[in-house]
Design an enzyme around this catalytic site. Structure first.
Site, PDB file in Angstrom:
ATOM      1  N   ARG A   1      -6.564  -7.833  -9.443  1.00  0.00           N
ATOM      2  CA  ARG A   1      -7.118  -9.279  -9.765  1.00  0.00           C
ATOM      3  C   ARG A   1      -8.610  -9.097 -10.099  1.00  0.00           C
ATOM      4  NH1 ARG A   1     -10.279  -8.959  -5.394  1.00  0.00           N
ATOM      5  NH2 ARG A   1      -9.528  -8.075  -3.497  1.00  0.00           N
TER       6      ARG A   1
ATOM      7  N   LYS B   1      -3.277   1.693   8.943  1.00  0.00           N
ATOM      8  CA  LYS B   1      -3.351   0.490   7.931  1.00  0.00           C
ATOM      9  C   LYS B   1      -2.218  -0.291   7.993  1.00  0.00           C
ATOM     10  CE  LYS B   1      -6.527   2.877   4.399  1.00  0.00           C
ATOM     11  NZ  LYS B   1      -6.497   3.123   3.170  1.00  0.00           N
TER      12      LYS B   1
ATOM     13  N   HIS C   1     -17.206   5.059  -1.164  1.00  0.00           N
ATOM     14  CA  HIS C   1     -15.858   4.145  -1.656  1.00  0.00           C
ATOM     15  C   HIS C   1     -16.355   3.843  -3.166  1.00  0.00           C
ATOM     16  CE1 HIS C   1     -13.257   0.418  -1.078  1.00  0.00           C
ATOM     17  NE2 HIS C   1     -13.329   0.747  -2.085  1.00  0.00           N
TER      18      HIS C   1
ATOM     19  N   LYS D   1       0.826  -1.262   0.011  1.00  0.00           N
ATOM     20  CA  LYS D   1      -0.021   0.091  -0.026  1.00  0.00           C
ATOM     21  C   LYS D   1       0.774   1.098   0.051  1.00  0.00           C
ATOM     22  CE  LYS D   1      -3.634  -2.414   0.144  1.00  0.00           C
ATOM     23  NZ  LYS D   1      -3.026  -3.828  -0.090  1.00  0.00           N
TER      24      LYS D   1
ATOM     25  N   GLU E   1      -9.201   2.038  -6.624  1.00  0.00           N
ATOM     26  CA  GLU E   1     -10.229   2.157  -5.657  1.00  0.00           C
ATOM     27  C   GLU E   1      -9.872   3.652  -4.878  1.00  0.00           C
ATOM     28  OE1 GLU E   1     -11.010  -0.684  -2.683  1.00  0.00           O
ATOM     29  OE2 GLU E   1     -11.208  -2.278  -4.216  1.00  0.00           O
TER      30      GLU E   1
ATOM     31  N   GLY F   1      -8.727  -6.143   2.734  1.00  0.00           N
ATOM     32  CA  GLY F   1     -10.058  -6.772   3.431  1.00  0.00           C
ATOM     33  C   GLY F   1     -10.235  -6.414   4.835  1.00  0.00           C
ATOM     34  N   GLY F   2      -9.652  -5.291   5.065  1.00  0.00           N
ATOM     35  CA  GLY F   2     -10.222  -4.765   6.426  1.00  0.00           C
ATOM     36  C   GLY F   2      -9.293  -4.837   7.653  1.00  0.00           C
TER      37      GLY F   2
END
Length: 494
Positions: free
Chosen positions: A295, A161, A211, A120, A278, A167-168
């Site tokens: 993906r 993060k 989002h 990230k 995103e 996936g949180g």
């Protein structure tokens, strides 16, 4: 493609996504091979595939994460390519590289791109270097005290993060300075446990953002297109439960800016295959890069429904060497689509995952519906895998019609033997704020009391025991029409 470049493809996955890929392979005249843990020898994706190979591990998940076994299975079956689906090894750069080194084709991006975007921090740096806005942030150092000191200077609230996460997992909202130290320690611990990488970073937390994500396709040679955006704001625990396309009430100028930003990232990375960029969008209209998923996404069917493009077919053809025509415009949008994730969880107990055995499965069929699943009656639902069981997708000429069709389809959907979120999804869809398009990532918590009903017991499991004794019944998939060929790209239809 009139003559498929691959004669056989192995799917390195299970469940509904494996079934989804097999369906397109069948339509293209390409043989399919599946892998399965011995506990899933009778699984639906195993029965659908042309052949199947057992893979082993201490747990079922460990088997599906064993890249060496999967590559060996592909070679044993004579498959020339591997489709990773999503989850498991789909964004594992080492696996993608190993597939290529084994003389096979990986149906996805280059391993270097996966590595770049999978971290990230490097992804944020890359986005910012190419003119895409990122939220103010603090990058990690070896000194946790220094990290928290610098993070506190950004201002609160903050979002911590995991650098290698998704996936949180490893994500924590910090609203006050006295929470920062403990939150950073916990996030680092979670990051290490889930991703074997304890690096964390902090960024400004945009309160109640939307989002928004953009589907892109690239051929690795500089040809890139976008297939419009999706709204993914309805989430619980940073995980999506309802997605739709296009995003409702998004100003046209903002939509163009977001899609253009997604294209800049994909072009700069010389992106190959399908991917999703995103963003989070604040109430003030400012948007920031969030991440890029290298993906196929769980929610890809809503894009397929409004564009007529089979994204799995696109993945396969690009992996086989097909190029995107120069200056190809985004496809025209037809109507509106909504996807609901059917999960084995109890919304009344804070979405606690549930287990059981499917006693009865019956789902509605209509030209405007898709039910994506890998389920069979009598199947045990355990804690071994993600609680998502299936996806129900509706389409309509407008958003209101798509919502109404989805609600009616959910009411007709029968899935007994395990507690699910089906009734909860109906309440979300029928909520005035959802119908009005007033969406943000805090939707579930903001409307919690109106959405969650008191627990009603376990009647479904009681009935399932009776229904299971009646014998299992097979239900055919909805026929997903393969889009007509457009130019040299067989997955395109206008």
């Amino acid at each position: 493609m009139n003559n498929p470049a691959f004669s056989k493809v192995l799917i390195a996955n299970r469940g509904e996504i494996a079934c989804r890929v097999i369906r397109t392979l069948d339509a293209m005249g390409i043989a399919s091979a599946a892998v399965h843990h011995p506990a899933e020898a009778a699984a639906r994706h195993v029965r659908m595939a042309g052949e199947a190979v057992a893979i082993h591990g201490d747990t079922p998940v460990a088997a599906y994460l064993d890249g060496a076994q999967i590559i060996a299975a592909a070679k044993a079956t004579g498959a020339e390519a591997i489709h990773p689906g999503y989850g498991f090894l789909s964004e594992n750069a080492g696996f993608a590289r190993a597939v290529i080194e084994a003389g096979l084709t990986f149906i996805g991006p280059d391993h270097a791109t996966i590595a770049l975007m999978g971290d990230k921090i490097s992804a944020r740096t890359f986005a910012a270097a190419h003119g895409v806005p990122v939220a103010p942030s603090v990058l990690p150092t070896e000194d946790l005290a220094d990290f928290t000191a610098r993070a506190g200077k950004i201002g609160f609230p903050l979002l911590i993060k995991a650098a290698a996460g998704g996936g949180g997992k490893g994500m924590i909202i910090v609203r006050h300075a006295d929470e920062l130290q403990a939150a950073a320690t916990r996030a680092a611990s979670e990051a290490l446990r889930y991703f074997r990488d304890g690096r964390i970073y902090a960024e400004t937390y945009v309160v109640t953002p939307r989002h928004i994500e953009v589907q892109v396709l690239g051929d690795g040679e500089g040809g890139v297109i976008h297939l419009h955006e999706r709204e993914c704001s309805v989430q619980r625990r940073f995980q999506k439960i309802i997605e739709e396309a296009p995003a409702p009430d998004l100003p046209p100028s903002l939509r163009e800016e977001i899609c253009a930003a997604a294209l800049r990232i994909a072009m700069a990375a010389r992106y190959r295959n399908a991917g999703t960029v995103e963003f989070i969008v604040g109430a003030d209209g400012r948007f920031f890069f969030l991440e890029m998923n290298t993906r196929l996404q769980v929610e890809h069917p809503v894009t397929e429904m409004i564009t007529g493009i089979d994204l799995v077919r696109a993945q396969i053809e690009i992996a086989a060497g097909a190029a995107l025509p120069a200056a190809l415009p985004a496809p025209r949008i037809s109507g509106h689509a909504i996807e609901c994730r059917i999960c084995a969880e109890d919304p009344a107990r804070d979405f606690l995952p549930e287990s059981g055995r499917i006693g009865r499965l019956a789902f509605p069929t209509a030209p405007w519906l898709r039910f994506e699943h890998g389920l069979t009656e009598g199947q045990a639902i355990t804690a071994d895998f993600d609680p998502m069981l299936a996806k129900l997708v509706s389409h309509g000429p407008d958003r209101e019609t798509a919502i109404n069709r989805m609600i009616e389809a959910l009411k007709q959907l029968t899935l007994l033997g395990v507690t699910t979120n089906i009734d909860y999804l109906i309440r979300v869809l029928d909520h005035p704020a959802f119908r009005a398009g007033d969406l943000h990532t805090g939707f579930v918590s903001a409307h919690g009391p109106a959405l969650t009903l008191p627990p009603t017991g376990r009647q479904a499991r009681d009935h399932a025991a009776i229904l299971a004794a009646l014998g299992c019944r097979e239900f055919a998939d909805l026929v997903f029409a393969t889009p007509e060929p457009y130019a040299s790209m067989g997955f395109w239809r206008n």
